[in-house]
Motif scaffolding. Structure first.
Motif, PDB file in Angstrom:
ATOM      1  N   PHE A  63     -40.765  38.604  43.640  1.00  0.00           N
ATOM      2  CA  PHE A  63     -41.303  38.939  44.952  1.00  0.00           C
ATOM      3  C   PHE A  63     -40.185  39.526  45.791  1.00  0.00           C
ATOM      4  O   PHE A  63     -39.108  38.949  45.907  1.00  0.00           O
ATOM      5  CB  PHE A  63     -41.872  37.691  45.635  1.00  0.00           C
ATOM      6  N   LYS A  64     -40.426  40.680  46.343  1.00  0.00           N
ATOM      7  CA  LYS A  64     -39.445  41.312  47.203  1.00  0.00           C
ATOM      8  C   LYS A  64     -40.073  41.525  48.567  1.00  0.00           C
ATOM      9  O   LYS A  64     -41.085  42.195  48.688  1.00  0.00           O
ATOM     10  CB  LYS A  64     -38.985  42.645  46.620  1.00  0.00           C
ATOM     11  N   SER A  65     -39.453  40.924  49.557  1.00  0.00           N
ATOM     12  CA  SER A  65     -39.973  41.023  50.915  1.00  0.00           C
ATOM     13  C   SER A  65     -39.762  42.435  51.452  1.00  0.00           C
ATOM     14  O   SER A  65     -38.720  43.045  51.202  1.00  0.00           O
ATOM     15  CB  SER A  65     -39.251  40.024  51.813  1.00  0.00           C
ATOM     16  N   PRO A  66     -40.730  42.968  52.187  1.00  0.00           N
ATOM     17  CA  PRO A  66     -40.548  44.305  52.750  1.00  0.00           C
ATOM     18  C   PRO A  66     -39.532  44.336  53.897  1.00  0.00           C
ATOM     19  O   PRO A  66     -39.075  45.391  54.283  1.00  0.00           O
ATOM     20  CB  PRO A  66     -41.939  44.680  53.254  1.00  0.00           C
ATOM     21  N   VAL A  67     -39.143  43.149  54.412  1.00  0.00           N
ATOM     22  CA  VAL A  67     -38.172  43.061  55.503  1.00  0.00           C
ATOM     23  C   VAL A  67     -36.945  42.333  54.973  1.00  0.00           C
ATOM     24  O   VAL A  67     -37.048  41.265  54.377  1.00  0.00           O
ATOM     25  CB  VAL A  67     -38.774  42.295  56.708  1.00  0.00           C
ATOM     26  N   SER A  68     -35.773  42.896  55.226  1.00  0.00           N
ATOM     27  CA  SER A  68     -34.549  42.289  54.710  1.00  0.00           C
ATOM     28  C   SER A  68     -34.201  41.017  55.488  1.00  0.00           C
ATOM     29  O   SER A  68     -34.686  40.781  56.598  1.00  0.00           O
ATOM     30  CB  SER A  68     -33.390  43.279  54.787  1.00  0.00           C
ATOM     31  N   LYS A  69     -33.324  40.217  54.906  1.00  0.00           N
ATOM     32  CA  LYS A  69     -32.914  38.958  55.540  1.00  0.00           C
ATOM     33  C   LYS A  69     -32.165  39.208  56.845  1.00  0.00           C
ATOM     34  O   LYS A  69     -32.261  38.423  57.784  1.00  0.00           O
ATOM     35  CB  LYS A  69     -32.041  38.155  54.581  1.00  0.00           C
ATOM     36  N   GLY A  70     -31.424  40.288  56.900  1.00  0.00           N
ATOM     37  CA  GLY A  70     -30.690  40.623  58.120  1.00  0.00           C
ATOM     38  C   GLY A  70     -31.628  40.885  59.286  1.00  0.00           C
ATOM     39  O   GLY A  70     -31.398  40.422  60.413  1.00  0.00           O
ATOM     40  N   TRP A  71     -32.705  41.631  59.023  1.00  0.00           N
ATOM     41  CA  TRP A  71     -33.669  41.920  60.087  1.00  0.00           C
ATOM     42  C   TRP A  71     -34.425  40.667  60.511  1.00  0.00           C
ATOM     43  O   TRP A  71     -34.771  40.511  61.690  1.00  0.00           O
ATOM     44  CB  TRP A  71     -34.645  43.011  59.668  1.00  0.00           C
ATOM     45  N   ILE A  72     -34.673  39.772  59.575  1.00  0.00           N
ATOM     46  CA  ILE A  72     -35.333  38.508  59.931  1.00  0.00           C
ATOM     47  C   ILE A  72     -34.424  37.689  60.834  1.00  0.00           C
ATOM     48  O   ILE A  72     -34.883  37.080  61.812  1.00  0.00           O
ATOM     49  CB  ILE A  72     -35.728  37.728  58.655  1.00  0.00           C
ATOM     50  N   ALA A  73     -33.110  37.688  60.554  1.00  0.00           N
ATOM     51  CA  ALA A  73     -32.163  36.954  61.395  1.00  0.00           C
ATOM     52  C   ALA A  73     -32.109  37.561  62.800  1.00  0.00           C
ATOM     53  O   ALA A  73     -32.079  36.832  63.801  1.00  0.00           O
ATOM     54  CB  ALA A  73     -30.779  36.962  60.747  1.00  0.00           C
ATOM     55  N   VAL A  74     -32.097  38.878  62.882  1.00  0.00           N
ATOM     56  CA  VAL A  74     -32.076  39.541  64.194  1.00  0.00           C
ATOM     57  C   VAL A  74     -33.345  39.202  64.971  1.00  0.00           C
ATOM     58  O   VAL A  74     -33.293  38.883  66.164  1.00  0.00           O
ATOM     59  CB  VAL A  74     -31.918  41.069  64.022  1.00  0.00           C
ATOM     60  N   LEU A  75     -34.477  39.256  64.308  1.00  0.00           N
ATOM     61  CA  LEU A  75     -35.746  38.945  64.962  1.00  0.00           C
ATOM     62  C   LEU A  75     -35.776  37.490  65.438  1.00  0.00           C
ATOM     63  O   LEU A  75     -36.223  37.195  66.542  1.00  0.00           O
ATOM     64  CB  LEU A  75     -36.907  39.230  64.011  1.00  0.00           C
ATOM     65  N   ALA A  76     -35.282  36.567  64.611  1.00  0.00           N
ATOM     66  CA  ALA A  76     -35.250  35.153  64.996  1.00  0.00           C
ATOM     67  C   ALA A  76     -34.334  34.948  66.202  1.00  0.00           C
ATOM     68  O   ALA A  76     -34.650  34.176  67.112  1.00  0.00           O
ATOM     69  CB  ALA A  76     -34.789  34.296  63.823  1.00  0.00           C
ATOM     70  N   PHE A  77     -33.205  35.659  66.217  1.00  0.00           N
ATOM     71  CA  PHE A  77     -32.287  35.532  67.360  1.00  0.00           C
ATOM     72  C   PHE A  77     -32.930  36.077  68.627  1.00  0.00           C
ATOM     73  O   PHE A  77     -32.807  35.470  69.697  1.00  0.00           O
ATOM     74  CB  PHE A  77     -30.980  36.274  67.078  1.00  0.00           C
TER      75      PHE A  77
END
Length: 64
Positions: A35-49
């Motif tokens: 499974f490959k997420s369409p959103v990278s982990k870096g963008w998820i961290a930015v969004l969470a911040f």
């Protein structure tokens, strides 16, 4: 028209050779796809911040 035994044997031989050329059917070949997420982990961290960072800064401002 009815097939003769020679025609039937030739057709069976041809069908076997064509089946070998085609390979296995898609149902027999089972691949486990990662499974490959369409959103990278870096963008998820930015969004969470962005979503939670304001709340954290407000709480820090209230208590300190």
């Amino acid at each position: 028209m009815v097939q003769t035994p020679q025609q039937r044997a030739a057709n069976a031989k041809f069908a076997r050779s064509e089946e070998r050329k085609m390979g296995k059917p898609q149902l027999q070949v089972k691949r486990k796809e990662d499974f490959k997420s369409p959103v990278s982990k870096g963008w998820i961290a930015v969004l969470a911040f962005v979503l939670c960072g304001g709340l954290i800064f407000e709480l820090l401002r209230l208590f300190f």
